[in-house]
Design an enzyme around this catalytic site. Structure first.
Site, PDB file in Angstrom:
ATOM      1  N   GLU A  56       0.819  -1.211   0.000  1.00  0.00           N
ATOM      2  CA  GLU A  56       0.000   0.000   0.000  1.00  0.00           C
ATOM      3  C   GLU A  56       0.858   1.269   0.000  1.00  0.00           C
ATOM      4  O   GLU A  56       0.519   2.255  -0.657  1.00  0.00           O
ATOM      5  CB  GLU A  56      -0.940  -0.010   1.213  1.00  0.00           C
TER       6      GLU A  56
ATOM      7  N   HIS B  40       1.854   2.093  -3.497  1.00  0.00           N
ATOM      8  CA  HIS B  40       0.803   2.788  -4.243  1.00  0.00           C
ATOM      9  C   HIS B  40       0.822   4.285  -3.936  1.00  0.00           C
ATOM     10  O   HIS B  40       0.813   5.127  -4.843  1.00  0.00           O
ATOM     11  CB  HIS B  40      -0.573   2.228  -3.874  1.00  0.00           C
TER      12      HIS B  40
END
Length: 214
Positions: free
Chosen positions: A19, A22
């Site tokens: 994450e 990202h």
């Protein structure tokens, strides 16, 4: 039990890094959304999602009789409208998480080789068991995220193969939650868990027999 604790802890950090990747790549392309919401952080609490972090791993564990687990974190918020190059940004941000999981798998395999180099025998080694399974789970996590069902990362790549007039409807699958329903239906195809388990064991055996190259 000790091995499972280490595996779960490293899997959680792998998901967190997925994450963070990202959010960080989105930041590089000009979108500060994830940064403003405190999601570019190693603190796992900021990434907990009731569905992906708790429900799906639990269901996967029990459906596979404790032989398979998959999960994820709360999706990092990004706004593609802020990207300096929207299409390239969308593709790179989506690929970033998957790339990190593959990179973690490579690092685990290299460490596995180091354990083999120093011990000469992987049988019964706690470190080897943990490294091997963390590598495998990161490969599975990467491949799972490449499934072209919204909102998984693969959908952000697949949509550019669709005609422009179909992309909006396709993306709505993720926003409305319909994508989760499709994903659950796909996961529950009879025999699919056996395919996952067989593939998992096959990749494990391949790594043990072919990737000990030092």
């Amino acid at each position: 039990m000790t091995a499972k604790i280490f595996i779960i802890a490293l899997l959680v950090e792998s998901i967190v890094l997925h994450e963070i990747a990202h959010g960080y790549v989105a930041l590089l392309f000009g979108d500060h959304t994830a940064q403003r919401q405190g999601r570019i952080t190693f603190n796992p609490i900021a990434h907990i999602d009731p569905l992906w972090t708790i429900a799906i791993p639990t269901v996967a564990y029990f459906l596979s009789n404790g032989t398979f687990i998959i999960g994820g974190a709360k999706p990092v918020p990004v706004d593609p409208r802020n990207y300096r190059r929207p299409v390239l940004g969308d593709i790179c941000v989506s690929v970033a998480g998957v790339a990190v999981n593959f990179l973690i798998a490579v690092i685990m395999i290299l460490l596995l080789n180091m354990v083999h180099q120093f011990s000469g025998n992987l049988s019964g080694s706690l470190a080897a068991y943990v490294l091997l399974h963390v590598a495998l789970l990161n490969i599975v996590l990467a491949m799972f995220n490449l499934i072209p069902i919204p909102p998984l990362d693969g959908s952000h790549l697949f949509k550019y193969l669709l005609p422009r007039e179909l992309r909006s409807s396709y993306e709505k699958l993720g926003r409305t939650g319909a994508g989760f329903i499709v994903l659950i239906l796909v996961i529950n195809i009879p025999g699919l868990w056996n395919i996952f388990s067989t593939a998992f064991i096959g990749v494990r055996d391949f790594l043990l027999s072919n990737l000990i190259f030092f």
